[in-house]
Scaffold this motif. Structure first.
Motif, PDB file in Angstrom:
ATOM      1  N   GLN A  74     -60.498  10.918 -34.060  1.00 20.58           N
ATOM      2  CA  GLN A  74     -59.316  11.278 -33.284  1.00 20.58           C
ATOM      3  C   GLN A  74     -58.999  12.537 -33.914  1.00 20.58           C
ATOM      4  O   GLN A  74     -58.969  13.108 -35.106  1.00 20.58           O
ATOM      5  CB  GLN A  74     -58.284  10.459 -33.527  1.00 20.58           C
ATOM      6  CG  GLN A  74     -58.265   9.108 -32.884  1.00 20.58           C
ATOM      7  CD  GLN A  74     -58.153   9.116 -31.426  1.00 20.58           C
ATOM      8  OE1 GLN A  74     -57.112  10.140 -31.007  1.00 20.58           O
ATOM      9  NE2 GLN A  74     -58.816   8.326 -30.526  1.00 20.58           N
ATOM     10  N   ILE A 199     -51.719  13.594 -24.389  1.00 18.46           N
ATOM     11  CA  ILE A 199     -52.038  12.064 -24.427  1.00 18.46           C
ATOM     12  C   ILE A 199     -52.260  11.722 -25.755  1.00 18.46           C
ATOM     13  O   ILE A 199     -51.671  10.640 -26.244  1.00 18.46           O
ATOM     14  CB  ILE A 199     -53.505  12.360 -23.982  1.00 18.46           C
ATOM     15  CG1 ILE A 199     -53.686  12.342 -22.486  1.00 18.46           C
ATOM     16  CG2 ILE A 199     -54.236  11.097 -24.253  1.00 18.46           C
ATOM     17  CD1 ILE A 199     -54.894  12.527 -21.850  1.00 18.46           C
ATOM     18  N   GLY A 202     -49.111  10.380 -26.960  1.00 14.44           N
ATOM     19  CA  GLY A 202     -48.515   9.452 -26.455  1.00 14.44           C
ATOM     20  C   GLY A 202     -47.401   9.669 -25.442  1.00 14.44           C
ATOM     21  O   GLY A 202     -46.879   8.595 -24.676  1.00 14.44           O
ATOM     22  N   GLN A 203     -47.462  10.911 -24.966  1.00 11.87           N
ATOM     23  CA  GLN A 203     -46.541  11.060 -23.840  1.00 11.87           C
ATOM     24  C   GLN A 203     -47.036  11.142 -22.292  1.00 11.87           C
ATOM     25  O   GLN A 203     -46.449  11.578 -21.464  1.00 11.87           O
ATOM     26  CB  GLN A 203     -45.963  12.789 -24.103  1.00 11.87           C
ATOM     27  CG  GLN A 203     -45.043  12.590 -25.281  1.00 11.87           C
ATOM     28  CD  GLN A 203     -44.335  13.979 -25.592  1.00 11.87           C
ATOM     29  OE1 GLN A 203     -44.567  14.886 -24.701  1.00 11.87           O
ATOM     30  NE2 GLN A 203     -43.913  13.950 -26.770  1.00 11.87           N
ATOM     31  N   GLU A 205     -50.353   9.064 -20.056  1.00  9.06           N
ATOM     32  CA  GLU A 205     -51.380   8.088 -20.075  1.00  9.06           C
ATOM     33  C   GLU A 205     -52.800   8.385 -20.231  1.00  9.06           C
ATOM     34  O   GLU A 205     -52.953   9.642 -19.768  1.00  9.06           O
ATOM     35  CB  GLU A 205     -51.273   7.111 -18.851  1.00  9.06           C
ATOM     36  CG  GLU A 205     -50.197   6.083 -18.858  1.00  9.06           C
ATOM     37  CD  GLU A 205     -50.247   5.293 -17.352  1.00  9.06           C
ATOM     38  OE1 GLU A 205     -51.665   5.172 -16.915  1.00  9.06           O
ATOM     39  OE2 GLU A 205     -49.007   5.571 -16.745  1.00  9.06           O
ATOM     40  N   VAL A 206     -53.388   7.424 -21.124  1.00  9.70           N
ATOM     41  CA  VAL A 206     -55.002   7.938 -21.398  1.00  9.70           C
ATOM     42  C   VAL A 206     -55.552   8.008 -20.277  1.00  9.70           C
ATOM     43  O   VAL A 206     -55.491   7.183 -19.268  1.00  9.70           O
ATOM     44  CB  VAL A 206     -55.324   6.966 -22.342  1.00  9.70           C
ATOM     45  CG1 VAL A 206     -56.998   7.261 -22.694  1.00  9.70           C
ATOM     46  CG2 VAL A 206     -54.768   7.171 -23.747  1.00  9.70           C
TER      47      VAL A 206
END
Lengths: 383, 70
Positions: A74, A199, A202-203, A205-206
């Protein structure tokens, strides 16, 4: 953090814009086909339009270079932040030196450097690095140079000297195409980075594409950057490598356009900056009596070689500082602001603006000089 | 590693396209040079300019993904 990344990404977008104005507009400005201010305004508008045309590139920005996703690593917003500082600082340094270097390479370099410090060397796919960046960087100028060389030969063989100023009209269109193609590619990189950050936070969508506001601000940032004009780089590319005549300018722009479009549609990605620089060198070799300043060309090539390591080093250092935690990020942000300010102030000492390039009288544009008809080829003054 | 086939396709396409547009535009200039209005040279010249414009339009078509489906 996300807000910081977005702000920095937009700064990068801006530097990207003024760094790459030269690719499209250096030769039309050098030959007097377009007045400097008009040229950058045209480039800015076309970049703005281009940025809205497509978001394909933005979706594939990470491009496999940095292993991520499942089973991979990541890359958090902190590392993107560090990488962006590396890219911006390097872009500004090369601008100060007037070197046309690839903004994408600066971005990749910065991200790679940050990823190595943050995650380790296993984060980088060496094979992909070599085949996607290093070898294309060698091939791009050679190919574009060869194409431009042939194109110049053709143009000079067909058209008599007195009619060659007509190429100025053609240059406007070919330069426009380069600008448009640039807009569809380069604004995307920033959109990709911002989307990646959103992304990761988390704001968003993947797997979704860039949001509308991201597209709008990126387009505006690159257009503003383009309009502000990287005069230093335009000077290097338009006048530093070789004296460019209208026919050569047209040949260079046509070759650049053809090479970029072929590369982006037939699946062998090449850097716009390197193609454009190679094209200018090619037309310099192609015209009899023109000389190529190999010292300048060598300096540019050297700049390309160290772009990735240099941006990477800054990115890596930033990532290292970030390990201090919150204050590390503050220190990074302060460093970035200080570096931008310092380079800006330093550049004021020897300012290069549009006036330095405004050598051709506006009335001279697009008007064949008929008086020279009686002169033998070569006996008249150089047009 | 390096997709040499792709590279040569790109190289050939770029070469042909660039030389074609330069040849067209050069011929247009040559025929247009000194030609009077209405003469056949002028007509050929204008025709060649139109061909150049078509090539530019094709370039725009290639740049805009919406026109050719990504």
């Amino acid at each position: 953090m996300v807000a910081l990344v977005i702000a920095l990404a937009l700064v990068f977008d801006f530097t990207n814009g003024f760094h790459d104005t030269a690719n499209a507009m250096a030769t039309p400005i050098a030959t007097g086909a377009l007045k400097p201010k008009v040229a950058v305004a045209l480039a800015a508008v076309l970049n703005l339009v281009g940025a809205f045309l497509s978001t394909e590139v933005a979706k594939t920005i990470s491009g496999g270079l940095i292993r991520e996703g499942e089973g991979g690593i990541q890359i958090g917003p902190e590392l993107v932040f560090a990488g962006l500082i590396g890219a911006i600082v390097w872009n500004l340094i090369t601008w100060l030196l007037g070197l046309p270097s690839s903004s994408s390479h600066a971005l990749f370099g910065g991200l790679i450097g940050a990823a190595i410090v943050g995650v380790g060397f296993q984060a980088i796919d060496g094979g992909v690095l070599l085949s996607k960046i290093v070898i294309p960087a060698l091939l791009a100028p050679v190919l574009a140079g060869f194409v431009a060389f042939l194109a110049t030969k053709i143009a000079y063989a067909i058209v008599a000297k007195r009619a060659r100023d007509g190429f100025k009209r053609g240059q406007i269109f070919t330069a426009g195409l380069v600008s448009l193609a640039h807009g569809t590619n380069d604004a995307q990189k920033t959109m990709g980075v911002i989307t990646l950050a959103l992304i990761a936070a988390g704001q968003q969508e993947v797997g979704s594409g860039p949001q509308l506001w991201v597209v709008v601000v990126c387009a505006l940032a690159i257009a503003l950057g383009t309009y502000s004009g990287g005069w230093r780089i335009i000077r290097t590319l338009g006048k530093g490598i070789t004296e460019v005549e209208p026919a050569q300018g047209f040949a260079a722009e046509a070759s650049t356009t053809a090479t970029i479009l072929a590369s982006s549609h037939l699946g062998f990605a090449l850097s716009t900056t390197q193609v454009a620089s190679g094209g200018v060198i090619g037309v310099g070799i192609g015209r009899k009596g023109a000389s190529v300043k190999w010292g300048t060309a060598g300096r540019i090539a050297l700049g390309w070689l160290i772009t990735i390591p240099a941006a990477g080093a800054v990115g890596a250092f930033m990532a290292l500082v970030e390990k201090l935690g919150f204050w590390g990020i503050v220190a990074d942000a302060a460093f970035a602001a200080a570096a931008i300010l310092a380079i800006f102030i330093y550049s004021r000492r020897e300012s290069v603006d549009s006036k330095a390039l405004d050598t051709v009288e506006p009335g001279d544009i697009v008007r064949p000089k008929r008086k020279k008809r009686k002169n033998k080829d070569g006996s008249g003054s150089k047009a | 590693m390096i997709d040499w086939a792709a590279f040569f396709v790109v190289a050939a396409a770029a070469l042909v396209a660039a030389c074609a547009i330069v040849t067209l535009f050069s011929l247009a200039l040559r025929f247009g040079d000194g030609a009077t209005t209405g003469s056949w040279q002028r007509r050929v010249s204008v025709g060649l300019y139109v061909l150049c414009a078509l090539v530019v339009l094709f370039g725009i078509y290639l740049i805009i993904p919406a026109l050719h489906g990504g």
